[in-house]
Design a protein around this motif. Sequence first.
Motif, PDB file in Angstrom:
ATOM      1  N   LYS A  27       6.760   6.008   3.986  1.00 38.23           N
ATOM      2  CA  LYS A  27       5.640   5.149   3.178  1.00 38.23           C
ATOM      3  C   LYS A  27       6.614   3.907   3.115  1.00 38.23           C
ATOM      4  O   LYS A  27       6.213   2.800   3.334  1.00 38.23           O
ATOM      5  CB  LYS A  27       5.310   5.559   1.967  1.00 38.23           C
ATOM      6  N   LEU A  47       6.899   1.876   6.607  1.00 40.77           N
ATOM      7  CA  LEU A  47       5.915   1.095   6.691  1.00 40.77           C
ATOM      8  C   LEU A  47       5.512   0.024   5.602  1.00 40.77           C
ATOM      9  O   LEU A  47       4.337  -0.662   5.853  1.00 40.77           O
ATOM     10  CB  LEU A  47       4.538   1.957   6.856  1.00 40.77           C
ATOM     11  N   LEU A  79       4.350   0.568   2.761  1.00 39.13           N
ATOM     12  CA  LEU A  79       3.273   1.046   1.742  1.00 39.13           C
ATOM     13  C   LEU A  79       3.759   1.302   0.527  1.00 39.13           C
ATOM     14  O   LEU A  79       3.265   1.219  -0.600  1.00 39.13           O
ATOM     15  CB  LEU A  79       2.740   2.213   2.380  1.00 39.13           C
ATOM     16  N   LYS A  95       3.823  -4.554  13.095  1.00 38.50           N
ATOM     17  CA  LYS A  95       2.858  -3.425  12.904  1.00 38.50           C
ATOM     18  C   LYS A  95       1.594  -3.445  13.763  1.00 38.50           C
ATOM     19  O   LYS A  95       1.392  -2.048  14.120  1.00 38.50           O
ATOM     20  CB  LYS A  95       2.212  -3.499  11.434  1.00 38.50           C
ATOM     21  N   ARG A  96       1.656  -4.277  14.620  1.00 40.79           N
ATOM     22  CA  ARG A  96       0.738  -4.335  15.687  1.00 40.79           C
ATOM     23  C   ARG A  96       1.462  -3.409  16.950  1.00 40.79           C
ATOM     24  O   ARG A  96       0.653  -2.785  17.587  1.00 40.79           O
ATOM     25  CB  ARG A  96       0.703  -5.639  16.412  1.00 40.79           C
ATOM     26  N   PHE A 118       0.562   4.793  13.705  1.00 43.47           N
ATOM     27  CA  PHE A 118       1.047   5.587  12.459  1.00 43.47           C
ATOM     28  C   PHE A 118      -0.160   6.900  12.030  1.00 43.47           C
ATOM     29  O   PHE A 118      -1.235   6.536  11.991  1.00 43.47           O
ATOM     30  CB  PHE A 118       1.011   4.703  11.101  1.00 43.47           C
ATOM     31  N   PRO A 159      -0.731   9.015   9.088  1.00 42.71           N
ATOM     32  CA  PRO A 159      -0.365   9.537   7.635  1.00 42.71           C
ATOM     33  C   PRO A 159      -0.713  11.020   7.333  1.00 42.71           C
ATOM     34  O   PRO A 159      -1.192  11.630   8.116  1.00 42.71           O
ATOM     35  CB  PRO A 159      -1.052   8.579   6.535  1.00 42.71           C
ATOM     36  N   GLU A 160       0.172  11.623   6.360  1.00 43.23           N
ATOM     37  CA  GLU A 160       0.072  12.894   5.992  1.00 43.23           C
ATOM     38  C   GLU A 160      -1.248  13.038   5.241  1.00 43.23           C
ATOM     39  O   GLU A 160      -1.743  11.997   4.633  1.00 43.23           O
ATOM     40  CB  GLU A 160       1.277  13.388   4.619  1.00 43.23           C
ATOM     41  N   ILE A 209      -4.377  12.521   6.331  1.00 42.24           N
ATOM     42  CA  ILE A 209      -5.240  11.286   6.681  1.00 42.24           C
ATOM     43  C   ILE A 209      -6.559  11.228   6.259  1.00 42.24           C
ATOM     44  O   ILE A 209      -7.130  12.407   6.100  1.00 42.24           O
ATOM     45  CB  ILE A 209      -5.158  11.212   7.728  1.00 42.24           C
ATOM     46  N   TYR A 213     -10.033  -0.091  13.838  1.00 43.15           N
ATOM     47  CA  TYR A 213      -8.563  -0.004  13.868  1.00 43.15           C
ATOM     48  C   TYR A 213      -8.303  -0.537  15.039  1.00 43.15           C
ATOM     49  O   TYR A 213      -7.270  -1.541  14.892  1.00 43.15           O
ATOM     50  CB  TYR A 213      -8.207   1.350  13.786  1.00 43.15           C
ATOM     51  N   LYS A 272      -6.003  -4.297  15.046  1.00 36.95           N
ATOM     52  CA  LYS A 272      -4.730  -4.320  15.945  1.00 36.95           C
ATOM     53  C   LYS A 272      -4.725  -5.532  16.935  1.00 36.95           C
ATOM     54  O   LYS A 272      -3.849  -5.374  17.772  1.00 36.95           O
ATOM     55  CB  LYS A 272      -4.437  -2.887  16.630  1.00 36.95           C
ATOM     56  N   GLN A 307      -6.266   7.799  16.745  1.00 39.19           N
ATOM     57  CA  GLN A 307      -5.994   6.320  16.178  1.00 39.19           C
ATOM     58  C   GLN A 307      -4.767   6.016  16.193  1.00 39.19           C
ATOM     59  O   GLN A 307      -4.391   4.596  16.703  1.00 39.19           O
ATOM     60  CB  GLN A 307      -6.628   6.536  14.517  1.00 39.19           C
ATOM     61  N   GLY A 309      -7.577   7.957   0.169  1.00 32.03           N
ATOM     62  CA  GLY A 309      -6.537   8.107   1.176  1.00 32.03           C
ATOM     63  C   GLY A 309      -6.543   7.135   2.372  1.00 32.03           C
ATOM     64  O   GLY A 309      -5.510   6.820   3.041  1.00 32.03           O
ATOM     65  N   LEU A 327      -4.033   3.877   2.928  1.00 36.86           N
ATOM     66  CA  LEU A 327      -2.608   4.065   3.572  1.00 36.86           C
ATOM     67  C   LEU A 327      -2.869   3.714   4.947  1.00 36.86           C
ATOM     68  O   LEU A 327      -1.785   2.927   5.347  1.00 36.86           O
ATOM     69  CB  LEU A 327      -2.429   5.657   3.378  1.00 36.86           C
ATOM     70  N   LEU A 328      -3.831   4.196   5.557  1.00 36.13           N
ATOM     71  CA  LEU A 328      -3.904   3.694   7.189  1.00 36.13           C
ATOM     72  C   LEU A 328      -4.079   2.236   6.994  1.00 36.13           C
ATOM     73  O   LEU A 328      -3.781   1.660   7.880  1.00 36.13           O
ATOM     74  CB  LEU A 328      -4.965   4.695   7.623  1.00 36.13           C
ATOM     75  N   LEU A 384      -3.409  -0.222   5.315  1.00 31.24           N
ATOM     76  CA  LEU A 384      -2.285  -1.018   4.950  1.00 31.24           C
ATOM     77  C   LEU A 384      -1.045  -1.012   5.971  1.00 31.24           C
ATOM     78  O   LEU A 384      -0.261  -1.833   5.858  1.00 31.24           O
ATOM     79  CB  LEU A 384      -1.760  -0.959   3.638  1.00 31.24           C
ATOM     80  N   ALA A 385      -1.257   0.096   6.929  1.00 31.56           N
ATOM     81  CA  ALA A 385      -0.355   0.280   8.034  1.00 31.56           C
ATOM     82  C   ALA A 385      -0.760  -0.430   9.026  1.00 31.56           C
ATOM     83  O   ALA A 385       0.156  -0.596  10.028  1.00 31.56           O
ATOM     84  CB  ALA A 385      -0.063   2.003   8.199  1.00 31.56           C
ATOM     85  N   MET A 386      -1.961  -0.928   9.131  1.00 27.33           N
ATOM     86  CA  MET A 386      -2.315  -1.791  10.171  1.00 27.33           C
ATOM     87  C   MET A 386      -1.777  -3.132  10.251  1.00 27.33           C
ATOM     88  O   MET A 386      -1.051  -3.720   9.209  1.00 27.33           O
ATOM     89  CB  MET A 386      -3.788  -2.057  10.267  1.00 27.33           C
ATOM     90  N   PRO A 387      -1.791  -3.961  11.102  1.00 29.15           N
ATOM     91  CA  PRO A 387      -1.309  -5.125  11.266  1.00 29.15           C
ATOM     92  C   PRO A 387      -1.856  -6.320  10.424  1.00 29.15           C
ATOM     93  O   PRO A 387      -2.558  -7.066  10.920  1.00 29.15           O
ATOM     94  CB  PRO A 387      -1.217  -5.606  12.556  1.00 29.15           C
ATOM     95  N   ARG A 447      -1.359  -7.473   2.552  1.00 32.17           N
ATOM     96  CA  ARG A 447      -2.146  -6.920   1.474  1.00 32.17           C
ATOM     97  C   ARG A 447      -3.095  -8.109   0.900  1.00 32.17           C
ATOM     98  O   ARG A 447      -4.283  -7.839   0.729  1.00 32.17           O
ATOM     99  CB  ARG A 447      -1.221  -6.383   0.401  1.00 32.17           C
ATOM    100  N   LEU A 491       1.754  -3.043  -5.499  1.00 33.87           N
ATOM    101  CA  LEU A 491       1.347  -1.643  -5.488  1.00 33.87           C
ATOM    102  C   LEU A 491       2.061  -0.707  -4.550  1.00 33.87           C
ATOM    103  O   LEU A 491       2.291  -0.939  -3.592  1.00 33.87           O
ATOM    104  CB  LEU A 491      -0.315  -1.291  -5.374  1.00 33.87           C
ATOM    105  N   LEU A 550       2.002   2.797  -2.950  1.00 29.08           N
ATOM    106  CA  LEU A 550       0.828   3.952  -2.342  1.00 29.08           C
ATOM    107  C   LEU A 550       1.446   5.507  -2.585  1.00 29.08           C
ATOM    108  O   LEU A 550       2.742   5.410  -2.170  1.00 29.08           O
ATOM    109  CB  LEU A 550       0.281   3.524  -1.263  1.00 29.08           C
TER     110      LEU A 550
END
Lengths: 304, 287
Positions: free
Chosen positions: A45, A48, A50, A73-74, A78, A80-81, A83, A98, A102, A141, B93, B96-97, B99-102, B105, B285, B287
Motif C-alpha cells: 500500500k 502505491l 495508498l 501509475k499508468r 495492481f 490488491p489483497e 479485491i 479502469y 489508464k 484488470q 474495498g 484501493l484499486l 486510487l491505484a489508478m493513474p 485523490r 487518508l 487506506l
Amino acid sequence: MLEVDGLTKSYDGLRAVDDLRLSVRRGEVYGFLGPNGAGKTTTIKMVLGLTHPDAGRVRIGGRDLAEDAHGIKRRIGFLPERIAFYNNLTALQTLRFYAELKGVPRNGLVDLLGSVGLREVADRRVGTFSKGMVQLLGVAQAMIGDPELLILDEPTSGLDPNWTRTVKDRIREANARGCTVFFSSHILGEVHELADRVGIIDRGRLVAEDTVANLGRSLDLKPRLRLAVDAPPNAAVGVLEGVEGVTHVDIEGGELVVICDPAAKARVLGALAAAGIQVRDFRTEEPSLEEVFLRVTGARRSVR
Amino acid sequence: MSLGRRSARAVWIVAKKEFMDNVRNRWIVAISGVFVALTLVISYFGAAAAQGRTGFQGLEDTVTGMISIASLLVPILALMLGYAAIVGEREQGSLLLLLAMPVTRLEVALGKFLGLGAVLAVSIVAGLGVSGAVVVAAAGAEGIAGYLAFIGGTIVFALAFLSLALLMSTVARRRSTAIGLAVLTWFLLAVIFDTVLFGLFIATGGTFSLAGGTINLPDWFFAAELIVAPPDAFGYFGFTLFSIEQTFGFRVALPWFVSSGTSLLSLATWTAVPLVLALWRFRRLDL
C-alpha cells in the motif's frame, strides 16, 4: 525498477513496517514472502501511495510517485489483497472503467477476460460473481494496457487449483513479455515456483533477500540425502551418526534422511556398505525455501 | 499543459461513473419525480388552508409554499446521495484499486462531487422545470424570472449539503458512522437550529412584539440564521427573490443585509468550505 528505502509505518505505536529496504530489478519476478501479518500488504500500500509512510521512500522506474502520479501509475498493474469491484457493473464495464482511467484503448478487453476464463460472463454483473471469479477479474484488470510493473498482493488467494494455474500462467506470460513482477505470498511453493528472487519479511523487517539457491548457501543450509535401505532404518541410524560431516540423521516414511556436508555424501554411502546395508535408492534434496523461511523467521512459528 | 488536461480527463471519468451509476439505479428519475409531485401538490392545494380554494397558484405562491418543505427535503436528498461516496467504496474495498489508478485523490474527490452534483442539478432542473411548465400553463407565466432563479438557488442549496455529505464520507471510517453524521447534520441544521436560536433569544431576555402583525427580531438573529443554517439562507433567498414579506400570516421585517445576494453567498460558502475540508481530509487518508 522498484526501490524501497527505509520505509517505516507504525499503527498505534506498533511498527507494522520497520526501516524496510528492498529492490526489484527490471524484468525479474520478485516473491515477497512472509507470514500473515508480517507487513506485506502495508508495504504494498505504501509503494502505491495508498498509505502514507512515516519515513522512507519509494522509487519506481527511478522516480518518486509524487513527481508524476499519472505517468508512473499508468505503467503499473495492481491486484490488491481481497479485491473488490463495483457490484452494479458488469465484468466488461468494470474493465472499461479502469482502461479509461489508464488511458488505454478499450479494444482487447474481451480477450483479456477470455485469458482468465471469464469470456462467457463478460456481461454479467460483478455482484453475482463468486469470490474466485472476482479474483480472476482482478488479475485481468491488473493486465490492462500491458503494464511494465505488476504488483500483486496474494494473487492466488481464494482460487481453486485450476484457476491458480491460470493466474500463474498469466504471470509467467507477462514476465516473458518483459514485465517486472512483484508479488506477495505466504505460500512457499508458489514463491519457489514463480520467483527469480525472494525477499522475506518478518515483523516488518526484510530478513533475507536473494535467489532461493543463494539464500540456502548464505545461511549454510546443508543438502539432505534421502536413502532407501534394505535393513531396518533404525539400525542404519546408529551406523551413520558417527560419520564425520553428518549433522543429523532422521527417519521419514521408512527412509533415512541425512543432513550432511556435500563432501560427506560418499562417506555416508561407504559407511553403509561397510556395515553390510544395501542402498536401494538415494537422492539429494537441495535446501528448500521452507527451511530458509523457517530459519530466518524463527522456526517456532507455524507456517502454512 | 498536458498535466491539466490529464487531470480534467480523470475528473471527468470519475464524475461520469458517479452520474451513470445514478442513471442506472434510477435515482435521477426518482428525485425528479419527487420534485414534480411535491411542487404540483403544493401549487394546487397550497391555497386551500389560507384562502379556502384549490387550483394552481401562480409561480410566486408556488415558490412560497415550496420553501419550507424544500428546505427539509433537499438536504435529505443530497445527504443520501453523497454520504457513502467515499466511505462506501472504502468499506467495500474498491477504493484501493481506484486510487491505484493513474488519478490523484483530488481528482477522485472532485469527480465524485461534480458527478453527484450533476445528478442533483439535473433532477432539480427536470423536476422543477416540468412542474413549473404545468403551473405556467395553468396559471400564467408571471414571476418566471424569479422561478428560474429559485431553481438555481435550489441547486446551490443542494450542493452545500452534498459538500457536507462528502465531508462526512471522508471523516467516517464506516458507512454506518457516515449515516449517523448525516442524520445529525440534517437534524441540527434543517430541523432544530431555528428553535434553539429562538429559545436562546428568549432565554437571554429577548422580547418580540407582534404589534400590527409584524415580527420584530434583532439583526443578530437574522445574521446567525444566514451564516449558520443553510436551510434558512435558502429560505431567505426564496423570500427575497419575490420580495415576499409574509410568512405564516405574519409580516417579517428583514434587515438590510438579508438579500438574495447575501443568501446565495452563504450557500456558496457552505458549498466551498466543507468541500475543501473533505479534499484536505481525503488527501491524508491511509487506506
